[in-house]
Design a protein around this motif. Structure first.
Motif, PDB file in Angstrom:
ATOM      1  N   ASP A  19       0.819  -1.216   0.000  1.00  0.00           N
ATOM      2  CA  ASP A  19       0.000   0.000   0.000  1.00  0.00           C
ATOM      3  C   ASP A  19       0.853   1.266   0.000  1.00  0.00           C
ATOM      4  OD1 ASP A  19      -2.332  -1.458  -0.191  1.00  0.00           O
ATOM      5  OD2 ASP A  19      -2.717  -1.456   1.957  1.00  0.00           O
ATOM      6  N   ALA A  20       2.026   1.210   0.635  1.00  0.00           N
ATOM      7  CA  ALA A  20       2.947   2.350   0.587  1.00  0.00           C
ATOM      8  C   ALA A  20       3.431   2.570  -0.850  1.00  0.00           C
ATOM      9  CB  ALA A  20       4.130   2.123   1.523  1.00  0.00           C
ATOM     10  N   LEU A  21       3.716   1.490  -1.563  1.00  0.00           N
ATOM     11  CA  LEU A  21       4.126   1.607  -2.969  1.00  0.00           C
ATOM     12  C   LEU A  21       2.976   2.140  -3.822  1.00  0.00           C
ATOM     13  CD1 LEU A  21       6.230  -1.656  -3.361  1.00  0.00           C
ATOM     14  CD2 LEU A  21       7.076   0.705  -3.211  1.00  0.00           C
ATOM     15  N   CYS A  22       1.759   1.698  -3.533  1.00  0.00           N
ATOM     16  CA  CYS A  22       0.586   2.225  -4.254  1.00  0.00           C
ATOM     17  C   CYS A  22       0.488   3.738  -4.061  1.00  0.00           C
ATOM     18  CB  CYS A  22      -0.698   1.557  -3.769  1.00  0.00           C
ATOM     19  SG  CYS A  22      -0.929  -0.131  -4.350  1.00  0.00           S
ATOM     20  N   ALA A  23       0.741   4.182  -2.841  1.00  0.00           N
ATOM     21  CA  ALA A  23       0.653   5.613  -2.550  1.00  0.00           C
ATOM     22  C   ALA A  23       1.732   6.403  -3.295  1.00  0.00           C
ATOM     23  CB  ALA A  23       0.776   5.843  -1.044  1.00  0.00           C
ATOM     24  N   GLU A  24       2.865   5.779  -3.579  1.00  0.00           N
ATOM     25  CA  GLU A  24       3.958   6.439  -4.299  1.00  0.00           C
ATOM     26  C   GLU A  24       3.752   6.478  -5.807  1.00  0.00           C
ATOM     27  OE1 GLU A  24       7.796   4.791  -3.320  1.00  0.00           O
ATOM     28  OE2 GLU A  24       7.239   4.594  -1.208  1.00  0.00           O
ATOM     29  N   SER A  25       2.931   5.588  -6.336  1.00  0.00           N
ATOM     30  CA  SER A  25       2.757   5.487  -7.783  1.00  0.00           C
ATOM     31  C   SER A  25       1.628   6.396  -8.264  1.00  0.00           C
ATOM     32  CB  SER A  25       2.422   4.046  -8.176  1.00  0.00           C
ATOM     33  OG  SER A  25       2.035   3.993  -9.538  1.00  0.00           O
ATOM     34  N   PRO A  26       1.903   7.228  -9.270  1.00  0.00           N
ATOM     35  CA  PRO A  26       0.832   8.067  -9.812  1.00  0.00           C
ATOM     36  C   PRO A  26      -0.200   7.256 -10.609  1.00  0.00           C
ATOM     37  CG  PRO A  26       2.834   8.351 -11.099  1.00  0.00           C
ATOM     38  CD  PRO A  26       3.191   7.478  -9.939  1.00  0.00           C
ATOM     39  N   ASP A  27       0.149   6.020 -10.970  1.00  0.00           N
ATOM     40  CA  ASP A  27      -0.751   5.161 -11.746  1.00  0.00           C
ATOM     41  C   ASP A  27      -1.673   4.321 -10.868  1.00  0.00           C
ATOM     42  OD1 ASP A  27       0.546   6.045 -14.045  1.00  0.00           O
ATOM     43  OD2 ASP A  27       1.881   4.307 -14.117  1.00  0.00           O
ATOM     44  N   ALA A  28      -1.299   4.111  -9.615  1.00  0.00           N
ATOM     45  CA  ALA A  28      -2.065   3.221  -8.741  1.00  0.00           C
ATOM     46  C   ALA A  28      -3.266   3.952  -8.160  1.00  0.00           C
ATOM     47  CB  ALA A  28      -1.172   2.697  -7.618  1.00  0.00           C
ATOM     48  N   TRP A  29      -4.309   3.194  -7.915  1.00  0.00           N
ATOM     49  CA  TRP A  29      -5.490   3.749  -7.283  1.00  0.00           C
ATOM     50  C   TRP A  29      -6.187   2.658  -6.502  1.00  0.00           C
ATOM     51  CZ3 TRP A  29     -10.190   4.638 -10.885  1.00  0.00           C
ATOM     52  CH2 TRP A  29     -10.220   3.693 -11.903  1.00  0.00           C
TER      53      TRP A  29
END
Length: 184
Positions: A19-29
């Motif tokens: 979830d931390a990586l998701c928060a860092e990615s502009p593509d993740a939601w």
């Protein structure tokens, strides 16, 4: 890519790191987060693509739903797709798309999946690039538009714009106890 990337499952990374990586990615939601697939009650086969130094490059949210008999017949992205980390060159993103597609195909073969559904949300930040990569990998692509709904009108005004079939799906969800809450 100068070196062969490695794949680490979402399970191995752990929910907090994922979830931390998701928060860092502009593509993740939402559909990339660790809570999404458990809500759907499907096996989580999501994975991260890391470089040779262990630096995260991409996240791929994917699940293996089961049939009524308990068989895993297909894989689905459940509207997640591929999310790249911020700042990657476009050329590298395209290479990572191809790598992720081949990894999903490997998982599908390993699970004897009959089908892979790349259910891409129409409002995803990278939907055009992903459709292009899918077509290059010889996937058949059907485009189905999503409806964006303005929720500012009152409930009666919203309700009158729905077709009969859509209304029956909503009523069924209500009977099943589905509730929607505003998150602030």
């Amino acid at each position: 890519m100068h070196s062969h990337p490695c794949v680490v499952s979402r399970i191995a990374l752990g929910s907090a790191r994922w979830d931390a990586l998701c928060a860092e990615s502009p593509d993740a939601w939402l559909f990339h987060t660790s809570c999404w697939l458990p809500i759907l009650k499907v096996e989580d086969v999501s994975f991260a693509v890391l470089d040779h130094d262990g630096k995260p490059l991409s996240l791929v949210g994917i699940g293996a739903p089961k049939s009524e008999t308990g068989e895993e017949l297909w894989l689905s992205t459940f509207r997640a797709g591929i999310a790249h980390m911020d700042g990657l060159p476009v050329e590298l993103q395209h290479e990572l798309d191809a790598f992720a597609l081949s990894e999903v195909q490997r998982i599908a073969v390993n699970k004897s999946a009959l089908r892979i559904d790349w259910d891409l949300p129409s409002m995803s930040p990278r939907v055009d690039a992903l459709v292009s990569a899918l077509k290059q990998s010889r996937y058949h692509c059907d485009i189905w538009p999503s409806k964006v709904i303005d929720l500012t009108p009152d409930e009666d005004a919203l309700w009158k714009d729905y077709r009969k079939g859509c209304k029956s799906v909503i009523r069924r969800a209500q009977r099943l106890g589905v509730e929607v809450h505003e998150v602030t």
